[in-house]
Design an enzyme around this catalytic site. Structure first.
Site, PDB file in Angstrom:
ATOM      1  CB  CYS A  32      31.757  27.575  44.434  1.00  0.00           C
ATOM      2  SG  CYS A  32      32.892  27.815  45.824  1.00  0.00           S
ATOM      3  CB  CYS A  35      31.145  30.596  41.274  1.00  0.00           C
ATOM      4  SG  CYS A  35      31.976  32.198  41.136  1.00  0.00           S
ATOM      5  N   GLY A  79      35.556  36.735  41.753  1.00  0.00           N
ATOM      6  CA  GLY A  79      36.602  35.786  42.041  1.00  0.00           C
ATOM      7  C   GLY A  79      37.008  35.717  43.497  1.00  0.00           C
ATOM      8  NE  ARG A 147      31.818  28.511  49.534  1.00  0.00           N
ATOM      9  CZ  ARG A 147      31.825  29.539  48.683  1.00  0.00           C
ATOM     10  NH1 ARG A 147      30.734  29.829  47.985  1.00  0.00           N
ATOM     11  NH2 ARG A 147      32.909  30.266  48.515  1.00  0.00           N
ATOM     12  CG  ASP A 287      29.321  41.414  41.466  1.00  0.00           C
ATOM     13  OD1 ASP A 287      30.415  41.351  40.875  1.00  0.00           O
ATOM     14  OD2 ASP A 287      28.922  40.546  42.260  1.00  0.00           O
ATOM     15  CB  CYS A 328       5.768  44.666  41.767  1.00  0.00           C
ATOM     16  SG  CYS A 328       6.368  43.049  41.246  1.00  0.00           S
ATOM     17  CB  CYS A 341      18.364  41.600  42.418  1.00  0.00           C
ATOM     18  SG  CYS A 341      19.735  41.881  41.278  1.00  0.00           S
TER      19      CYS A 341
END
Length: 389
Positions: A32, A35, A79, A147, A287, A328, A341
């Site tokens: 993809c 990714c 993965g 994808r 991650d 913020c 994030c």
């Protein structure tokens, strides 16, 4: 006197985490184009990315020991985690059952592109009651935009076959939809397609790829467009599907109406509760930060409990709040967003402060759109609660 022990005791009593375990590391059967994990192969060039059984058992034991809740949840990611093979997960479940303490319950979740799913896989996942999330970006033309297989072939039909096989075995998979420059223009087409499939849980994940020359890549979602996408789907969800379909970001938004804390890490004031354990036991803070500077150790040398409770991991989580721009902190929807994030905080505020989230304009549009409904829900809940006998 005694304060350090008191603090340590509270950490042990209320430790909250969700490890993304990578049994096949960054290996994947697809390619993809968006990714972010495929490039992690560079970290393990001379390493066969399969978690050996001794590390698997060490990880499961340490995960169980670190968990303070009665339900112990394992999350298998990649993965493509199915590359580890069906026998790997049979061993994992057997080890879990062997090590599970009395009075505890173990659950498993796995995120997959669904291409490798067949009857044998789905029968196992159903028998062991795995929660399954599959990556699907909408109807065929939109899904196939980014994808692809490694030789450039479309994947939609194979993914749909995997989805149907899961459903045939009694599993209702969660849809994980990456919202990108292509499908963001068709919010209702995407959402109605998922509803037509019978999806009960949907997560929308915005694609943000920083680009030094263009701010973000061409395939990245634009902030305002993402906000419009969410507003459009939210209105349809309120009108037709509330209480029937769980859309993760909508559920998170409405938690504020009930005075509840966020469950999704990106909207919490602090993060650090979703680290990674790689196939060889390496522990990374998050991650999205699988980089050498965020590798805190290896579970063969330092226990998972020690890594989760370490000063480095706590500092990583606290940095989310500590680096939040004043812009913020004064925002009317801060409690809904909390800066989202940290990986997306790479633009400047209107006043020139650094570390504003790239998606700020979109989130502000969406959360302000939701606020009247959230307030009405909060008012109704509070008044109902007050009148209850």
């Amino acid at each position: 006197m005694g304060a350090p022990n008191d603090i340590a005791g509270k950490i042990r009593a209320f430790r909250e985490f969700q490890v993304f375990a990578k049994p096949a590391g960054p290996l994947c059967n697809l390619a993809c184009s968006y990714c972010y994990y495929l490039e992690k192969k560079q970290l393990y060039r001379n390493d066969i990315a399969r978690m050996p059984e001794d590390i698997l058992e060490t990880y499961i034991r340490q995960h169980i020991e670190a968990t303070t809740d009665p339900v112990i949840t394992f999350s298998w990611h990649g993965g493509e985690p199915l590359i580890a093979g069906l026998d790997f997960y049979r061993k994992a479940v057997a080890i879990q059952k062997k090590l599970c303490p009395s009075g505890k319950i173990i659950g498993n979740g796995i995120q997959t592109n669904a291409v490798l799913l067949d009857n044998a896989w789905c029968q196992f996942l159903a028998e062991e009651e795995f929660m399954v999330g599959i990556s699907l970006d909408g109807p065929e033309g939109l899904h196939n935009c980014y994808r692809k297989t490694k030789d450039g072939q479309d994947t939609f039909k194979k993914v749909l076959q995997g989805y149907d096989t899961l459903v045939m075995h009694g599993i209702d998979p969660e849809i994980l939809c990456v919202v990108n420059a292509a499908n963001v223009r068709y919010p209702l087409e995407v959402y109605r397609f998922f509803r037509h499939l019978g999806a009960l849980c949907i997560t929308f994940i915005p694609l943000v790829e920083p680009d030094p020359e263009k701010v973000v890549s061409e395939r990245s979602v634009r902030a305002e467009a993402f906000g419009t996408f969410l507003c459009t789907v939210f209105d349809e969800w309120i009108d037709r599907d509330i209480g029937k379909v769980k859309v993760q970001i909508f559920e998170e938004t409405l938690r504020t109406a009930f005075g509840q804390e966020h469950t999704l890490c990106i909207f919490k004031p602090e993060c650090g509760g979703v680290p990674v354990v790689e196939h060889n036991g390496d522990f990374y803070s998050c991650d999205h930060f699988v980089q050498p500077e965020y590798k805190l150790g290896n579970i063969q040398d330092i226990t998972l409990t020690e890594l989760l409770d370490s000063e480095s991991q706590r500092a990583f989580g606290q940095a989310k709040f500590n680096t939040l721009p004043q812009y913020c902190r004064e925002c009317e929807v801060r409690d809904m967003c909390n800066g989202e994030c940290p990986k997306n905080r790479f633009i400047s505020t209107p006043g020139g402060e650094p570390r504003l989230n790239y998606l700020c304009a979109g989130y502000k549009l969406f959360f302000n759109h939701c606020r009247p409904f959230a307030k009405s829900v909060s008012w109704a809940w509070q008044n109902t609660d007050q009148k209850a006998p």
